[in-house]
Motif scaffolding. Structure first.
Motif, PDB file in Angstrom:
ATOM      1  N   TYR A 481     -26.842 -34.313-121.784  1.00 29.41           N
ATOM      2  CA  TYR A 481     -27.608 -33.921-122.973  1.00 29.41           C
ATOM      3  C   TYR A 481     -29.077 -33.662-122.625  1.00 29.41           C
ATOM      4  CZ  TYR A 481     -24.164 -34.586-126.701  1.00 29.41           C
ATOM      5  OH  TYR A 481     -23.106 -34.447-127.551  1.00 29.41           O
ATOM      6  N   SER A 482     -29.636 -34.539-121.776  1.00 32.10           N
ATOM      7  CA  SER A 482     -31.038 -34.365-121.397  1.00 32.10           C
ATOM      8  C   SER A 482     -31.254 -33.036-120.679  1.00 32.10           C
ATOM      9  CB  SER A 482     -31.478 -35.527-120.510  1.00 32.10           C
ATOM     10  OG  SER A 482     -32.801 -35.351-120.067  1.00 32.10           O
ATOM     11  N   GLU A 483     -30.348 -32.708-119.725  1.00 27.67           N
ATOM     12  CA  GLU A 483     -30.483 -31.444-119.000  1.00 27.67           C
ATOM     13  C   GLU A 483     -30.247 -30.251-119.922  1.00 27.67           C
ATOM     14  OE1 GLU A 483     -28.750 -29.250-114.979  1.00 27.67           O
ATOM     15  OE2 GLU A 483     -27.926 -31.181-115.661  1.00 27.67           O
ATOM     16  N   MET A 484     -29.298 -30.384-120.856  1.00 25.93           N
ATOM     17  CA  MET A 484     -29.025 -29.295-121.798  1.00 25.93           C
ATOM     18  C   MET A 484     -30.242 -29.014-122.669  1.00 25.93           C
ATOM     19  SD  MET A 484     -26.142 -29.166-124.839  1.00 25.93           S
ATOM     20  CE  MET A 484     -24.838 -29.650-123.726  1.00 25.93           C
ATOM     21  N   HIS A 485     -30.884 -30.031-123.197  1.00 24.67           N
ATOM     22  CA  HIS A 485     -32.078 -29.836-124.027  1.00 24.67           C
ATOM     23  C   HIS A 485     -33.230 -29.246-123.221  1.00 24.67           C
ATOM     24  CE1 HIS A 485     -30.388 -33.199-126.792  1.00 24.67           C
ATOM     25  NE2 HIS A 485     -29.874 -32.017-127.093  1.00 24.67           N
ATOM     26  N   LYS A 486     -33.360 -29.699-121.980  1.00 22.46           N
ATOM     27  CA  LYS A 486     -34.420 -29.141-121.128  1.00 22.46           C
ATOM     28  C   LYS A 486     -34.215 -27.654-120.890  1.00 22.46           C
ATOM     29  CE  LYS A 486     -34.071 -29.591-116.800  1.00 22.46           C
ATOM     30  NZ  LYS A 486     -33.947 -30.125-115.424  1.00 22.46           N
ATOM     31  N   ASN A 487     -32.976 -27.250-120.613  1.00 21.81           N
ATOM     32  CA  ASN A 487     -32.680 -25.850-120.358  1.00 21.81           C
ATOM     33  C   ASN A 487     -32.863 -25.007-121.610  1.00 21.81           C
ATOM     34  OD1 ASN A 487     -32.097 -26.263-117.650  1.00 21.81           O
ATOM     35  ND2 ASN A 487     -29.944 -26.733-118.064  1.00 21.81           N
ATOM     36  N   ILE A 488     -32.565 -25.565-122.792  1.00 23.92           N
ATOM     37  CA  ILE A 488     -32.791 -24.836-124.039  1.00 23.92           C
ATOM     38  C   ILE A 488     -34.284 -24.540-124.213  1.00 23.92           C
ATOM     39  CG2 ILE A 488     -32.700 -25.020-126.552  1.00 23.92           C
ATOM     40  CD1 ILE A 488     -30.033 -26.484-126.245  1.00 23.92           C
ATOM     41  N   LEU A 489     -35.125 -25.537-123.954  1.00 23.85           N
ATOM     42  CA  LEU A 489     -36.573 -25.344-124.064  1.00 23.85           C
ATOM     43  C   LEU A 489     -37.058 -24.279-123.080  1.00 23.85           C
ATOM     44  CD1 LEU A 489     -37.792 -29.052-124.444  1.00 23.85           C
ATOM     45  CD2 LEU A 489     -37.742 -27.285-126.214  1.00 23.85           C
ATOM     46  N   ILE A 490     -36.547 -24.373-121.835  1.00 23.43           N
ATOM     47  CA  ILE A 490     -36.992 -23.415-120.813  1.00 23.43           C
ATOM     48  C   ILE A 490     -36.592 -21.995-121.194  1.00 23.43           C
ATOM     49  CG2 ILE A 490     -36.637 -22.695-118.421  1.00 23.43           C
ATOM     50  CD1 ILE A 490     -36.417 -25.651-117.684  1.00 23.43           C
ATOM     51  N   VAL A 491     -35.328 -21.815-121.597  1.00 25.47           N
ATOM     52  CA  VAL A 491     -34.824 -20.463-121.898  1.00 25.47           C
ATOM     53  C   VAL A 491     -35.558 -19.874-123.098  1.00 25.47           C
ATOM     54  CG1 VAL A 491     -32.811 -19.174-122.711  1.00 25.47           C
ATOM     55  CG2 VAL A 491     -32.583 -20.838-120.845  1.00 25.47           C
ATOM     56  N   PHE A 492     -35.735 -20.669-124.156  1.00 25.30           N
ATOM     57  CA  PHE A 492     -36.401 -20.152-125.349  1.00 25.30           C
ATOM     58  C   PHE A 492     -37.883 -19.886-125.096  1.00 25.30           C
ATOM     59  CE2 PHE A 492     -32.529 -21.152-127.371  1.00 25.30           C
ATOM     60  CZ  PHE A 492     -32.503 -20.544-128.610  1.00 25.30           C
ATOM     61  N   ASN A 493     -38.545 -20.702-124.282  1.00 27.93           N
ATOM     62  CA  ASN A 493     -39.956 -20.469-123.953  1.00 27.93           C
ATOM     63  C   ASN A 493     -40.125 -19.192-123.140  1.00 27.93           C
ATOM     64  OD1 ASN A 493     -40.850 -22.714-125.331  1.00 27.93           O
ATOM     65  ND2 ASN A 493     -40.853 -24.038-123.516  1.00 27.93           N
ATOM     66  N   GLU A 494     -39.214 -18.997-122.169  1.00 27.59           N
ATOM     67  CA  GLU A 494     -39.285 -17.784-121.358  1.00 27.59           C
ATOM     68  C   GLU A 494     -39.045 -16.527-122.208  1.00 27.59           C
ATOM     69  OE1 GLU A 494     -36.488 -18.341-118.263  1.00 27.59           O
ATOM     70  OE2 GLU A 494     -37.810 -19.648-117.052  1.00 27.59           O
ATOM     71  N   ALA A 495     -38.226 -16.672-123.250  1.00 30.37           N
ATOM     72  CA  ALA A 495     -37.939 -15.522-124.120  1.00 30.37           C
ATOM     73  C   ALA A 495     -38.989 -15.349-125.198  1.00 30.37           C
ATOM     74  CB  ALA A 495     -36.563 -15.683-124.754  1.00 30.37           C
ATOM     75  N   GLY A 496     -39.965 -16.237-125.294  1.00 37.05           N
ATOM     76  CA  GLY A 496     -41.014 -16.152-126.290  1.00 37.05           C
ATOM     77  C   GLY A 496     -40.564 -16.507-127.683  1.00 37.05           C
ATOM     78  N   VAL A 497     -39.484 -17.303-127.787  1.00 37.81           N
ATOM     79  CA  VAL A 497     -38.959 -17.719-129.093  1.00 37.81           C
ATOM     80  C   VAL A 497     -39.288 -19.190-129.279  1.00 37.81           C
ATOM     81  CG1 VAL A 497     -36.925 -17.985-130.535  1.00 37.81           C
ATOM     82  CG2 VAL A 497     -37.110 -16.026-128.952  1.00 37.81           C
ATOM     83  N   GLU A 498     -39.991 -19.464-130.369  1.00 35.93           N
ATOM     84  CA  GLU A 498     -40.299 -20.873-130.629  1.00 35.93           C
ATOM     85  C   GLU A 498     -39.222 -21.472-131.531  1.00 35.93           C
ATOM     86  OE1 GLU A 498     -43.866 -21.415-132.812  1.00 35.93           O
ATOM     87  OE2 GLU A 498     -43.595 -19.640-134.050  1.00 35.93           O
ATOM     88  N   ILE A 499     -38.855 -22.731-131.189  1.00 37.56           N
ATOM     89  CA  ILE A 499     -37.803 -23.423-131.940  1.00 37.56           C
ATOM     90  C   ILE A 499     -38.461 -24.137-133.106  1.00 37.56           C
ATOM     91  CG2 ILE A 499     -35.856 -25.030-131.764  1.00 37.56           C
ATOM     92  CD1 ILE A 499     -35.915 -24.597-128.769  1.00 37.56           C
ATOM     93  N   LEU A 500     -38.864 -23.330-134.128  1.00 35.70           N
ATOM     94  CA  LEU A 500     -39.535 -23.856-135.308  1.00 35.70           C
ATOM     95  C   LEU A 500     -38.922 -23.212-136.539  1.00 35.70           C
ATOM     96  CD1 LEU A 500     -43.236 -23.722-134.099  1.00 35.70           C
ATOM     97  CD2 LEU A 500     -41.851 -25.765-134.369  1.00 35.70           C
ATOM     98  N   SER A 501     -39.119 -23.833-137.627  1.00 34.53           N
ATOM     99  CA  SER A 501     -38.618 -23.282-138.897  1.00 34.53           C
ATOM    100  C   SER A 501     -39.787 -22.702-139.675  1.00 34.53           C
ATOM    101  CB  SER A 501     -37.936 -24.376-139.715  1.00 34.53           C
ATOM    102  OG  SER A 501     -38.873 -25.376-140.066  1.00 34.53           O
ATOM    103  N   PRO A 502     -39.557 -21.759-140.602  1.00 38.52           N
ATOM    104  CA  PRO A 502     -40.651 -21.180-141.419  1.00 38.52           C
ATOM    105  C   PRO A 502     -41.392 -22.231-142.218  1.00 38.52           C
ATOM    106  CG  PRO A 502     -38.680 -19.834-141.558  1.00 38.52           C
ATOM    107  CD  PRO A 502     -38.284 -21.071-140.805  1.00 38.52           C
ATOM    108  N   SER A 503     -40.749 -23.356-142.546  1.00 41.28           N
ATOM    109  CA  SER A 503     -41.458 -24.390-143.298  1.00 41.28           C
ATOM    110  C   SER A 503     -42.570 -24.999-142.466  1.00 41.28           C
ATOM    111  CB  SER A 503     -40.489 -25.485-143.745  1.00 41.28           C
ATOM    112  OG  SER A 503     -39.886 -26.086-142.608  1.00 41.28           O
ATOM    113  N   TYR A 504     -42.454 -24.948-141.143  1.00 42.65           N
ATOM    114  CA  TYR A 504     -43.499 -25.463-140.277  1.00 42.65           C
ATOM    115  C   TYR A 504     -44.651 -24.477-140.156  1.00 42.65           C
ATOM    116  CZ  TYR A 504     -45.850 -27.272-136.148  1.00 42.65           C
ATOM    117  OH  TYR A 504     -46.781 -27.740-135.281  1.00 42.65           O
TER     118      TYR A 504
END
Length: 552
Positions: A481-504
């Motif tokens: 799980y730790s490695e999976m979450h790390k890879n999600i952050l890396i992939v989304f950061n490299e793609a310029g997509v922030e993991i945030l919701s419009p409410s934020y």
């Protein structure tokens, strides 16, 4: 006178004359009652069918038998009054009877005659030996001499055992130093010298036995001490006789108990052998799992021993006494009231055993505690968590709770899943692609079956995406799980997509984005700019920018 009358007179007269000479008056007949070669009193009348002489002889024999063990300190003489008779009793045994006919022949009342005979018997039994001063001095001298011999004997025993103890100490030191001597492991570790300890036990036993045997000889020189010694030995002999004769009477029951115990032990041994072979897969029973073998063997063993105890119980010494039954009921009540939780855990342990929700080594989640099962007992189950903590859970709590088993017998992969939320402005295809890329970069996740993404909900401000991936390493879930979450952050950061919701977004601090790769100095919030100015971070950024422009 007619001739026939004369003839009859001549025939009958001699017999009548002989009978008159052989039967004296009743008051002149008497037979002595003798005790210790001394005449106590006389009987002058017979009883029922007993002639006078037979009555006196039987009374003498009865007194000799009853008074052979007479002790004035413990025994007592007393009168028991009946209808026209009074009995002299020694403790609870009949000794002499005085009737109203005896009183008539002695020209007195029955009460006075009975008291007279009681006093005579009492004085004869309690008369002491009259000793002269010279005899007393001689006996005291014998007593002192025997006491001196006893003291020297005890000193000799102590001296001899001191010599033996020194020798035993040296032997034990050599004995313990031998590396190949297995007997040294059976010696109590808390005892300084086991051989000396055993020697002291023997020494005390020999001295006690010597005093027990020698004491009567020492006090036999004094007539008054005879009853004290007899009383002392009586106190010891009574329980010894009780135990000895009780054991003799118990021997038939003992054979019965031994036979039942032997067969019970034999049957349990056979069941345990079968259970061990089933557990080691050397013997197979259809539709019977091997992990059921040992618990089933233990259950059968308990039932067999319980049945054997029920059969043996009536043959135990004192089992029929009210005291034994009362103690048994008391112990049973204590066990019943005090073991309610224990019984519940035992029953739950049996049910869990045959339910087979988990096995030793399985990764489970019980009562919000995740870990590997390291031990299963009839009362509790022990789990070692991912933090190496050993947790003990009662079986009753496991039975009423929920059990999640991440392991399985067929070693099939399990699905790990994690959820992120993204805004509606991001196409779902992009979100799916990025999540699958993160799963592909994560080790210990299976390529086949392939990971997949589910859109689990469409909320007011965002979409929930769930990444699902297969793994065979259920015991390494935290690391995966730790490695999976790390890879999600890396992939989304490299793609310029922030993991945030419009409410934020409505509550931003002034920054245009939170993606590190897309964050420029001029896009930072005013607060971050002040922090960078104070820490000098803005100067480093300016230098790097100027160097880059010169290079270009």
């Amino acid at each position: 006178m007619p001739f026939h009358k004369i003839l009859l007179f001549l025939i009958v007269f001699p017999f009548a004359l002989g009978a008159q000479d052989s039967i004296p008056p009743q008051n002149d007949l008497k037979e002595p009652v003798i005790l210790k070669n001394d005449t106590l009193f006389y009987f002058k009348s017979s009883m029922d069918n007993y002639p006078l002489k037979v009555r006196a002889e039987e009374a003498s024999l009865r007194l000799e038998r009853l008074t052979s063990t007479y002790n004035p300190l413990t025994d007592s003489l007393w009168l028991e009054t009946g209808n026209e008779f009074i009995k002299i009793m020694l403790n609870n045994k009949f000794a002499i009877i005085t009737t109203s006919r005896d009183a008539e022949n002695h020209s007195t009342t029955i009460e006075k005659l009975a008291k007279f005979r009681l006093e005579r018997l009492n004085s004869t039994l309690n008369q002491g030996e009259e000793l002269s001063t010279k005899e007393w001095a001689k006996r005291i001298g014998y007593f002192v001499l025997s006491l001196i011999i006893l003291v020297f004997y005890i000193k000799f025993i102590n001296w001899a055992f001191r010599k033996i103890d020194l020798r035993l100490s040296k032997i034990e030191q050599k004995f313990l130093r031998k590396k190949q001597n297995i007997l040294k492991y059976f010696i109590p570790k808390d005892t300084v010298n086991i051989f000396v300890f055993i020697s002291n036990v023997f020494r005390i036993a020999i001295i006690a036995l010597s005093l027990f045997v020698y004491a009567p000889f020492m006090f036999s020189f004094f007539p008054w001490a005879e009853n004290v010694v007899n009383l002392f030995y009586g106190y010891i002999a009574k329980p010894v006789k009780y135990i000895f004769y009780g054991f003799i009477d118990f021997i038939p029951s003992l054979f019965f108990i031994v036979i039942i115990a032997f067969f019970a032990r034999y049957i349990v041994r056979v069941i345990n052998d079968i259970a061990n072979d089933v557990d080691k897969e050397r013997f197979e029973i259809k539709n019977f799992h091997k992990d059921w073998a040992k618990p089933t063997g233990k259950i059968f063993g308990i039932f067999i021993y319980a049945l054997a105890l029920i059969l043996i119980f009536p043959y135990l010494p004192g089992s029929g006494s009210s005291a034994f039954q009362g103690v048994s009921i008391f112990i049973g009540a204590i066990i019943s009231f005090g073991s309610t939780s224990a019984i519940a855990n035992i029953i739950a342990g049996i049910v869990i055993t045959y339910m087979r929700p988990f096995q030793i080594g399985d990764r489970v989640l019980i009562d919000n505690i995740m870990g590997d099962v390291i031990e299963k007992t009839i009362l509790v189950t022990r789990i070692r968590t991912t933090k190496k903590e050993d947790v003990t859970i009662p079986n009753a709590k496991i039975l009423v709770g929920t059990i999640i088993n991440y392991s399985n017998e067929n070693h099939k992969p399990i699905i790990l899943h994690t959820t992120i939320t993204l805004g509606y402005d991001l196409p779902w295809e992009t979100a799916n692609t990025l999540l699958l890329q993160a799963a592909d970069k994560t080790s210990l996740l299976e390529k086949e079956p392939a990971p997949f993404v589910l859109q689990t909900s469409l909320d007011d401000y965002y979409v929930s995406y769930e990444l699902n991936a297969y793994t065979l390493e259920s015991k390494k879930m935290p690391a995966i799980y730790s490695e999976m979450h790390k890879n999600i952050l890396i992939v989304f950061n490299e793609a310029g997509v922030e993991i945030l919701s419009p409410s934020y977004v409505a509550a931003r601090d002034g920054s245009l984005t939170t993606v590190p790769s897309q964050l420029k100095p001029e896009d930072k919030s005013p607060l971050d700019k002040i922090v960078d100015h104070l820490t000098g971070q803005n100067q480093k950024v300016t230098i790097k920018t100027s160097n880059k422009e010169q290079h270009d």
